[in-house]
Design a protein around this motif. Structure first.
Motif, short mmCIF file in Angstrom:
data_model
loop_
_atom_site.label_atom_id
_atom_site.label_comp_id
_atom_site.label_asym_id
_atom_site.label_seq_id
_atom_site.Cartn_x
_atom_site.Cartn_y
_atom_site.Cartn_z
N GLU A 82 37.27 -23.18 -16.18
CA GLU A 82 37.06 -24.47 -16.84
C GLU A 82 38.22 -24.87 -17.75
OE1 GLU A 82 33.20 -24.29 -18.70
OE2 GLU A 82 32.19 -24.68 -16.78
N ILE A 83 38.86 -23.91 -18.36
CA ILE A 83 40.00 -24.22 -19.22
C ILE A 83 41.15 -24.78 -18.39
CG2 ILE A 83 41.78 -23.21 -20.74
CD1 ILE A 83 39.57 -21.22 -21.65
N ILE A 84 41.40 -24.18 -17.25
CA ILE A 84 42.46 -24.67 -16.36
C ILE A 84 42.12 -26.08 -15.89
CG2 ILE A 84 43.63 -24.31 -14.15
CD1 ILE A 84 44.48 -22.36 -16.44
N ARG A 85 40.86 -26.30 -15.49
CA ARG A 85 40.46 -27.64 -15.04
C ARG A 85 40.57 -28.66 -16.17
NH1 ARG A 85 35.92 -25.00 -13.20
NH2 ARG A 85 34.52 -26.50 -14.21
N TYR A 86 40.19 -28.27 -17.38
CA TYR A 86 40.28 -29.17 -18.54
C TYR A 86 41.74 -29.56 -18.81
CZ TYR A 86 40.10 -31.00 -23.25
OH TYR A 86 40.24 -31.81 -24.35
N LEU A 87 42.63 -28.56 -18.83
CA LEU A 87 44.04 -28.85 -19.07
C LEU A 87 44.62 -29.73 -17.97
CD1 LEU A 87 45.28 -25.38 -20.35
CD2 LEU A 87 44.99 -27.48 -21.69
N ALA A 88 44.22 -29.48 -16.73
CA ALA A 88 44.70 -30.30 -15.61
C ALA A 88 44.21 -31.74 -15.75
CB ALA A 88 44.25 -29.69 -14.28
N ILE A 141 48.29 -30.63 -10.01
CA ILE A 141 47.13 -31.07 -10.79
C ILE A 141 45.87 -30.99 -9.93
CG2 ILE A 141 46.04 -33.07 -11.89
CD1 ILE A 141 48.14 -31.89 -13.68
N GLU A 142 45.94 -31.46 -8.69
CA GLU A 142 44.79 -31.39 -7.79
C GLU A 142 44.35 -29.94 -7.61
OE1 GLU A 142 45.60 -33.36 -4.08
OE2 GLU A 142 46.18 -35.21 -5.11
N LYS A 143 45.31 -29.05 -7.37
CA LYS A 143 45.00 -27.63 -7.16
C LYS A 143 44.35 -27.04 -8.41
CE LYS A 143 46.34 -23.79 -4.70
NZ LYS A 143 46.17 -23.54 -3.32
N ALA A 144 44.88 -27.37 -9.58
CA ALA A 144 44.32 -26.85 -10.84
C ALA A 144 42.91 -27.39 -11.08
CB ALA A 144 45.24 -27.20 -12.00
N LEU A 145 42.66 -28.62 -10.66
CA LEU A 145 41.31 -29.20 -10.83
C LEU A 145 40.28 -28.53 -9.93
CD1 LEU A 145 42.24 -32.97 -11.17
CD2 LEU A 145 41.16 -31.52 -12.92
N LEU A 146 40.72 -27.77 -8.95
CA LEU A 146 39.82 -27.03 -8.07
C LEU A 146 39.60 -25.59 -8.53
CD1 LEU A 146 41.18 -28.33 -4.65
CD2 LEU A 146 39.02 -28.95 -5.75
N SER A 147 40.22 -25.22 -9.65
CA SER A 147 40.10 -23.86 -10.18
C SER A 147 38.66 -23.54 -10.58
CB SER A 147 41.01 -23.73 -11.42
OG SER A 147 40.80 -22.50 -12.05
N ASN A 148 38.33 -22.26 -10.56
CA ASN A 148 37.03 -21.81 -11.06
C ASN A 148 37.02 -21.73 -12.58
OD1 ASN A 148 35.83 -21.48 -8.53
ND2 ASN A 148 36.74 -19.45 -8.29
N LEU A 186 37.95 -35.80 -8.48
CA LEU A 186 37.77 -34.41 -8.90
C LEU A 186 37.33 -34.33 -10.36
CD1 LEU A 186 40.86 -32.75 -7.17
CD2 LEU A 186 38.45 -32.30 -6.66
N ILE A 187 37.90 -35.16 -11.20
CA ILE A 187 37.53 -35.16 -12.62
C ILE A 187 36.12 -35.70 -12.80
CG2 ILE A 187 38.04 -36.18 -14.87
CD1 ILE A 187 41.05 -36.06 -14.04
N ASN A 188 35.83 -36.84 -12.19
CA ASN A 188 34.52 -37.47 -12.37
C ASN A 188 33.37 -36.64 -11.80
OD1 ASN A 188 35.57 -39.67 -13.70
ND2 ASN A 188 35.71 -40.93 -11.88
N ASN A 189 33.65 -35.81 -10.82
CA ASN A 189 32.60 -35.00 -10.19
C ASN A 189 32.58 -33.56 -10.68
OD1 ASN A 189 31.52 -37.06 -8.48
ND2 ASN A 189 33.42 -36.93 -7.31
N ASP A 190 33.35 -33.25 -11.70
CA ASP A 190 33.37 -31.89 -12.23
C ASP A 190 32.01 -31.57 -12.86
OD1 ASP A 190 35.85 -29.82 -12.97
OD2 ASP A 190 34.04 -29.55 -14.17
N LYS A 191 31.58 -30.32 -12.72
CA LYS A 191 30.28 -29.92 -13.27
C LYS A 191 30.32 -29.74 -14.79
CE LYS A 191 31.35 -25.20 -12.07
NZ LYS A 191 31.48 -24.39 -10.91
N CYS A 192 31.51 -29.66 -15.36
CA CYS A 192 31.66 -29.46 -16.81
C CYS A 192 31.84 -30.82 -17.50
CB CYS A 192 32.87 -28.57 -17.08
SG CYS A 192 33.21 -28.33 -18.82
#
Length: 108
Positions: free
Chosen positions: A62-68, A53-60, A86-92
């Protein structure tokens, strides 16, 4: 370098066996896997670990980060401080506030 997007599930199925070595391989190969395979993995809770999950949240992607982020809420109940950060600081915005969907839905 991304693996050819035509790589079929059969070829990559060795990453989905429930063994310690397959979990390590999946994590180490994550960034090179095709997006559709990453989505398949993120859609299968039995394959998920907090590290993945952490690794997916670092993806470029946005769909992968959203699903994670969604899976982090769903399966880990956001108990991990690094994942929360990672979630709270996401740019999306959709990723930052995806947890609100669950809160609103659960109120009905």
């Amino acid at each position: 370098m991304e693996i050819n997007s035509h790589a079929n599930d059969e070829f990559l199925s060795f990453l989905l066996t429930n063994t310690p070595s397959s979990k390590i391989k999946l994590l180490s190969m994550w960034d090179s896997l095709p997006t559709n395979f990453q989505i398949k993995v993120l859609s299968n809770p039995s394959e998920l670990t907090q590290e993945l999950i952490e690794k997916a949240l670092l993806s470029n992607n946005e769909i992968i980060r959203y699903l994670a982020a969604r899976q982090a809420y769903e399966w880990f109940k956001l108990r991990n401080e690094k994942i929360i950060s990672l979630i709270n600081n996401d740019k999306c915005e959709a990723i930052k506030f995806q947890w609100a969907e669950k809160v609103v839905i659960s109120q009905f």
